[in-house]
Design a protein around this motif. Structure first.
Motif, short mmCIF file in Angstrom:
data_model
loop_
_atom_site.label_atom_id
_atom_site.label_comp_id
_atom_site.label_asym_id
_atom_site.label_seq_id
_atom_site.Cartn_x
_atom_site.Cartn_y
_atom_site.Cartn_z
N PHE A 1 16.47 1.96 21.18
CA PHE A 1 16.74 3.21 20.46
C PHE A 1 17.93 3.91 21.12
O PHE A 1 17.72 4.84 21.90
N PRO A 2 19.13 3.47 20.85
CA PRO A 2 20.27 4.06 21.56
C PRO A 2 20.53 5.50 21.11
O PRO A 2 20.39 5.82 19.92
N LEU B 1 8.05 -0.29 28.84
CA LEU B 1 8.15 0.53 27.64
C LEU B 1 9.46 1.34 27.67
O LEU B 1 10.20 1.39 26.69
N ALA B 2 9.75 1.92 28.82
CA ALA B 2 10.96 2.73 28.94
C ALA B 2 12.22 1.86 28.87
O ALA B 2 13.18 2.19 28.18
N ARG C 1 12.89 -7.79 15.40
CA ARG C 1 12.40 -6.44 15.18
C ARG C 1 12.61 -6.04 13.71
O ARG C 1 11.71 -5.46 13.09
N GLU D 1 6.47 0.81 15.30
CA GLU D 1 7.24 0.51 16.50
C GLU D 1 6.36 0.05 17.66
O GLU D 1 6.69 -0.89 18.38
N TRP D 2 5.22 0.71 17.87
CA TRP D 2 4.37 0.31 19.01
C TRP D 2 3.76 -1.05 18.78
O TRP D 2 3.52 -1.81 19.71
N TYR E 1 12.59 -1.00 27.40
CA TYR E 1 12.71 -1.42 25.99
C TYR E 1 13.33 -0.29 25.16
O TYR E 1 14.26 -0.51 24.38
N ALA E 2 12.82 0.93 25.33
CA ALA E 2 13.27 2.05 24.50
C ALA E 2 14.73 2.41 24.77
O ALA E 2 15.48 2.69 23.84
N PHE E 3 15.14 2.38 26.05
CA PHE E 3 16.54 2.73 26.37
C PHE E 3 17.49 1.77 25.66
O PHE E 3 18.59 2.15 25.26
N ILE F 1 12.59 -0.53 35.27
CA ILE F 1 13.14 -0.05 33.99
C ILE F 1 14.51 -0.69 33.75
O ILE F 1 14.80 -1.23 32.69
N ILE G 1 4.28 1.20 31.84
CA ILE G 1 5.13 2.39 31.70
C ILE G 1 6.61 2.03 31.79
O ILE G 1 7.41 2.47 30.97
N PHE H 1 6.40 -3.61 19.70
CA PHE H 1 6.47 -3.75 21.15
C PHE H 1 5.33 -4.63 21.66
O PHE H 1 5.53 -5.54 22.46
#
Lengths: 272, 294
Positions: free
Chosen positions: A98-99, A90-91, A167, A177-178, A93-95, A152, A87, A181
């Protein structure tokens, strides 16, 4: 003249480091010696190996269902570590990947919660778990810990070093995207994950205050709780306590030495 | 057109990836914080409570046990954190020398305490500091003192044991951060300084320390937060005694909630004292660090 001075200084450095190493290691030696001595000998400070090891082990297993307790700790530590890493990485990575302005603000709020001590949310958390009838369950232990702001943050910092071309290339190859990752990011960030495993596994294995509040029956207790309650009786049987302490310490030492090299890599990598 | 579709997909993925985190933190972090704030204005025992305004805050100022817990926590903070950070810096500086022999051994040995659980090492310290235990024996043997000390029976010495214990457990942890940061400093700066004849202590003072400032700040803030939350050690070594001389704020909150007849509202008020202390002290530390830069 200055050579004598330099030699004296280097002698001082070695003396200081040796003293520090001795002080650091002595309690471990004390713990191992203690497993072989009787409780009265331990309290009297005997620092030579004795012959009570077998008695101490049998007494511990007679007093506590060690298999169950060891399983409880192992289950909570492993499941907790896997969920937290899934969890929280994943967060993180996303922060970074994906700005967006809104998410940047959310991240700032998350960082603020880092300064909230656990004691401040412990009481409401307990009342909440009681209302959900989750007291004395492993679910109540796991739920509040798996979204870890610290982890995180750590993954976000580490992701800054992840090459974005990887990427982009994967996207051109048609990966979702998944999939990027899971199949690209995860293997590349091995060292980061290893360092995070050490941190989270140790935190879960050694967790004390929250399980102390939530886990109330003997068959649900963790090894940390058992060690604490064995040692807090009025006349603790320290021989038994020492055996339990060794069992409580071994897994974290093993995890640390298995992942040590990656730990230092992951730590220094994230600082850069 | 195509670009905006990709942008929208990015947005959706961005939220999807952090959704589990947001749900969990919302439920188990944000909600309890808000609830705790609301509770701190409630009075009453057990589950029966009513709005009490500032009753709890007035009670704080008149509660001798709370004031003692606050003082103890302050003593641990002011004495322990500086000692630990200076020691960690010294060890890191010594271990950063590539010519040092047995470097790996020293580093692992000093870091080793960090792998123990807080409860486990607390119990080791409790048994070592027993009144006719091994520490008294060793100290008398080395002529450091004449008579055994009742470590855990005397308020001053009980606090000393707690401070020694925390220092033992966390110095190596902080050292690793400094060591990692020192290895990132460009070696050529030291080379240049050495050629210019700058002595070793001055290189440490004027190159290493300024370069490490962000890390030192980070570890100071983390240690401050950790010390303000001190619980495992005091609960297992001294259970707050003798006569509350090692009682900490966290232990007091625990006692208020789970040992005595629960007074949840008041416990929440005490917990907000920790929140405010953490906020104020972190802010001050950032301020001091910023000031020094100018």
């Amino acid at each position: 003249m200055s050579r004598v001075f330099a030699q004296a200084r280097s002698g001082l450095v070695y003396a200081g480091l040796s003293l520090a190493a001795f002080v650091s290691i002595f309690p471990f030696f004390w713990m191992l010696v203690g497993t072989t001595n009787t409780a009265p000998d331990i309290i009297k400070g005997k620092i030579t190996f004795g012959s009570a090891l077998f008695d101490n082990i049998t007494n511990l297993f007679a007093q506590v269902d060690m298999v169950q307790v060891f399983w409880n700790s192992t289950f909570l530590a492993i499941v907790g570590t896997v969920l937290t890493l899934a969890i929280s990485s994943l967060a993180g990575y996303a922060f970074e990947m994906f700005p967006s302005k809104t998410r940047e603000r959310v991240f700032a709020v998350l960082l603020l919660t880092l300064s909230i001590p656990f004691a401040a949310i412990m009481v409401p958390l307990f009342v909440m778990m009681a209302k959900l009838t989750l007291i004395n369950t492993f679910t109540a232990i796991l739920l509040p810990s798996i979204a870890s702001v610290f982890i995180i943050f750590y993954f976000r910092q580490a992701t800054k070093a992840f090459p974005h071309e990887l990427r982009d290339a994967a996207k051109i190859d048609g990966l979702k995207e998944w999939q990027i990752f899971l199949y690209i990011y995860l293997p590349v960030m091995r060292s980061t994950y290893a360092a995070a495993i050490i941190i989270v596994f140790m935190a879960n294995w050694n967790n004390y205050l929250w399980p102390l509040i939530v886990l109330q029956t003997n068959e649900n207790k963790t090894l940390t709780l058992v060690v604490s309650s064995l040692a807090s009786s009025y006349y603790p049987d320290y021989g038994v306590v020492m055996v339990a302490t060794v069992l409580a310490t071994l897994p974290t030492i093993i995890v640390f030495f298995l992942l040590q090299r990656r730990f230092v890599e992951g730590l220094t990598g994230s600082v850069k | 057109m195509a670009k905006s579709r990709i942008g929208r997909a990015e947005q959706r993925n961005g939220w999807l990836f952090i959704a589990p985190t947001l749900v969990l933190l919302g439920l188990f972090m944000v909600y309890p914080i808000v609830w705790s704030l609301w509770m701190s204005f409630q009075t009453g025992r057990g589950m029966n409570h009513s709005f009490g305004g500032f009753t709890n805050i007035i009670r704080l100022t008149q509660d001798p046990v709370f004031l003692r817990a606050l003082t103890n926590t302050g003593i641990f903070l002011v004495v322990q954190v500086p000692i630990m950070i200076v020691l960690a810096l010294l060890f890191a500086a010594a271990l950063n020398n590539p010519k040092l022999r047995f470097r790996g051994f020293f580093r692992t040995a000093i870091f080793l305490p960090c792998v123990t659980s807080l409860v486990a090492y607390s119990i080791l310290f409790k048994s070592m500091f027993a009144s006719d235990g091994v520490i008294n024996d060793l100290a008398i043997m080395l002529h450091l003192m004449d008579a055994p000390i009742s470590w855990l029976g005397d308020p001053f010495w009980a606090r000393t044991v707690i401070i020694l214990a925390i220092t033992w457990r966390w110095t190596g942890y902080n050292m690793i951060f400094y060591l990692a940061a020192m290895q990132n400093i460009d070696k050529s700066i030291y080379e240049a300084a050495r050629i210019d004849g700058v002595p070793a202590w001055a290189r440490f003072r004027y190159i290493t320390l300024p370069m490490l400032k962000p890390v030192i700040l980070f570890t100071t803030v983390i240690s401050t937060i950790g010390t303000l939350q001190l619980f495992d050690e005091v609960n297992n070594i001294t259970t707050g005694g003798p006569s509350d001389s090692t009682l900490t704020l966290s232990l007091y909150i625990y006692n208020l909630t789970f040992k005595f007849m629960p007074s949840l509202g008041y416990a929440a008020t005490v917990s907000y004292v920790i929140v405010i202390l953490v906020a104020v002290l972190s802010f001050l530390q950032f301020l001091v660090a910023k000031d020094r830069k100018a």
